[in-house]
Design an enzyme around this catalytic site. Structure first.
Site, short mmCIF file in Angstrom:
data_model
loop_
_atom_site.label_atom_id
_atom_site.label_comp_id
_atom_site.label_asym_id
_atom_site.label_seq_id
_atom_site.Cartn_x
_atom_site.Cartn_y
_atom_site.Cartn_z
N SER A 87 0.82 -1.20 0.00
CA SER A 87 0.00 0.00 0.00
C SER A 87 0.86 1.26 0.00
CB SER A 87 -0.87 -0.02 1.26
OG SER A 87 -1.51 1.22 1.44
N TYR B 234 -2.38 -1.32 10.99
CA TYR B 234 -2.63 -1.78 9.61
C TYR B 234 -1.44 -1.43 8.71
CZ TYR B 234 -4.05 -1.26 4.76
OH TYR B 234 -4.06 -1.30 3.40
N LYS C 236 1.66 -3.75 6.67
CA LYS C 236 2.10 -3.69 5.26
C LYS C 236 3.61 -3.56 5.19
CE LYS C 236 -1.87 -4.17 3.30
NZ LYS C 236 -2.18 -5.47 2.70
C1 WQD Z 1 -9.55 9.15 0.85
C2 WQD Z 1 -9.75 10.63 1.12
C3 WQD Z 1 -10.19 11.17 3.42
C4 WQD Z 1 -14.05 9.14 3.70
C5 WQD Z 1 -6.89 4.21 3.04
C6 WQD Z 1 -5.74 3.43 3.60
C7 WQD Z 1 -4.93 2.86 2.49
C8 WQD Z 1 -5.77 2.02 1.58
C9 WQD Z 1 -6.97 2.76 1.11
C10 WQD Z 1 -7.11 0.23 2.60
C11 WQD Z 1 -9.06 11.10 2.39
C12 WQD Z 1 -11.38 11.50 2.57
C13 WQD Z 1 -12.84 9.64 3.23
C14 WQD Z 1 -15.09 10.05 4.04
C15 WQD Z 1 -13.66 11.88 3.40
N1 WQD Z 1 -6.00 0.77 2.18
N2 WQD Z 1 -12.65 10.98 3.09
N3 WQD Z 1 -14.84 11.38 3.88
O1 WQD Z 1 -7.28 7.17 3.76
O2 WQD Z 1 -6.40 7.66 1.44
O3 WQD Z 1 -6.39 5.33 2.29
O4 WQD Z 1 -7.66 3.36 2.21
O5 WQD Z 1 -7.83 -0.54 2.37
O6 WQD Z 1 -3.90 2.13 3.00
O7 WQD Z 1 -4.96 4.27 4.40
O8 WQD Z 1 -8.52 6.35 1.67
O9 WQD Z 1 -10.86 6.35 0.90
O10 WQD Z 1 -10.40 6.40 3.39
O11 WQD Z 1 -9.89 8.43 2.01
O12 WQD Z 1 -13.49 13.09 3.30
O13 WQD Z 1 -16.17 9.68 4.50
O14 WQD Z 1 -11.14 10.85 1.32
O15 WQD Z 1 -10.00 12.15 4.40
O16 WQD Z 1 -8.57 12.38 2.16
P1 WQD Z 1 -7.11 6.74 2.36
P2 WQD Z 1 -9.99 6.81 2.01
#
Ligand code: WQD
Length: 340
Positions: free
Chosen positions: A128, A153, A157
């Site tokens: 990741s 988590y 990785k």
């Molecule tokens: C993306 C953006 C949030 C939800 C994570 C893991 C990574 C990978 C994918 C997991 C961010 C914003 C999100 C919401 C929002 N592995 N957001 N409102 O955090 O980049 O990555 O997931 O399976 O290892 O860290 O992905 O989709 O959670 O968030 O504003 O309700 O969307 O703040 O900027 P992230 P995400």
């Protein structure tokens, strides 16, 4: 010359695993799926079979159970493994670290142990972009330093990457590729398979699609005071089918004997930063559906910006992200609607 085009896909009923199984079959591999259905449904197997018109051998086995997993290795003659089986909820990993270390490390060590025991050669590990943390320079290349993980988590990785590196160095039989995914989104264009989050989604796109469908009242956009063009976070959203095809490219490289080193790492992203607000607006526009949203406080642990330099995968794997973001967002919505 491909000697053995059979591959075990652990976690093959999950979001990335299921799409990868389809692309592997499309590319001529035969696929065996092992999954304990802890965060997925058996119906996904039917979906893969419908898309590919092939019967998929499925083993309902927990990869943490070494004895049961040994049975899978005894019953099937694959030479390669793509290892997806893992827990992935960042927040839950903070409150239940042992659950994450236990599951994510033991399952991968069992795979590596049995590959050594049975003389199986190639493993692709599902890593990741989280390993880069809050990167000092963007875009991140594979040479960018890994930052100390901010969640168990993320730590699993990094630890699994290190375990793989050490096994490739120590065991003549073992060859490994770690793929560092950026943010996988979308669904199969047929809307037969897609992401199936249980409960309230943690990730952005499933939350958007559920809000558009009226399942959630509104989307909280976590922070609009970041040092980014519109104040919301920047991410590199990679279409799930493109991501699946990166696994095929990695496996082709291994089975064709083209690896330069026994352990290699590739970023899998588009190289294009997209803000959270931009993604929401774009989803609304291409699908003609409103996504009620408001700005709330930053989410703990979020980095302001991260996106890939995918040059290495482009040049060495001959892989490139090709799907248009609008099409990806259409596929995500079509999939959500198919669940109604
Ligand atoms: C993306 C953006 C949030 C939800 C994570 C893991 C990574 C990978 C994918 C997991 C961010 C914003 C999100 C919401 C929002 N592995 N957001 N409102 O955090 O980049 O990555 O997931 O399976 O290892 O860290 O992905 O989709 O959670 O968030 O504003 O309700 O969307 O703040 O900027 P992230 P995400």
């Amino acid at each position: 010359m491909k000697t053995n085009k059979s591959v075990l896909v652990s976690g093959g009923t999950g979001f990335i695993g299921s799409h990868t199984a389809v692309e592997l079959i499309n590319a001529g591999y035969s696929v065996v799926i092992v999954d304990n259905l802890s965060n997925s449904e058996a119906t996904v197997i039917d979906g893969i079979e419908r898309i590919t018109s092939q019967k998929i051998p499925f083993e309902n086995v927990d990869t943490c159970d070494l004895k049961a997993l040994r049975g899978v290795f005894e019953r099937h003659d694959f030479d390669s493994v793509i290892h997806f089986a893992a827990f992935k909820a960042v927040g839950e990993s903070v409150s239940e670290p042992l659950k994450y270390y236990q599951n994510n490390l033991v399952s991968f060590m069992n795979i590596l142990e049995l590959m050594k025991e049975f003389g199986r050669h190639n493993v692709v590990f599902s890593s990741s972009a989280t390993v880069y943390g809050d990167a000092d320079e963007l875009p991140v290349t594979e040479q960018s330093p890994r930052k100390p993980a901010t969640s168990p988590y993320g730590n699993t990785k990094q630890m699994c990457e290190d375990i793989l590196r050490d096994c490739c160095a120590a065991y003549p039989v073992t060859h490994g590729i770690a793929l560092r995914y950026f943010n996988p989104i979308g669904a199969h264009p047929t809307a037969i398979i897609g992401e199936l989050p249980r409960g309230v989604p943690n990730n952005l796109v499933p939350f958007i699609t559920q809000t558009a469908a009226g399942i959630r009242k509104e989307l909280s956009i976590f922070g609009n005071d970041y040092d980014t063009p519109d104040g919301t976070c920047l991410r590199d959203y990679i279409d799930i089918v493109d991501l699946a095809r990166a696994h095929v490219a990695a496996l082709d490289r291994m089975t064709d004997g083209k690896m330069q080193q026994k352990y290699e790492i590739f970023n899998v992203g588009t190289g294009r930063p997209v803000s959270v607000l931009e993604l929401v607006k774009r989803f609304e526009r291409v699908n003609g559906v409103p996504v009620p949203h408001r700005f709330t406080a930053r989410r703990e642990g979020d980095v302001p910006s991260v996106y890939a330099d995918p040059t290495l995968a482009n040049e060495v794997l001959g892989w490139k992200a090709t799907r248009d973001l609008d099409d990806t967002l259409r596929a995500a919505w079509k999939w959500q609607q198919s669940l109604a």
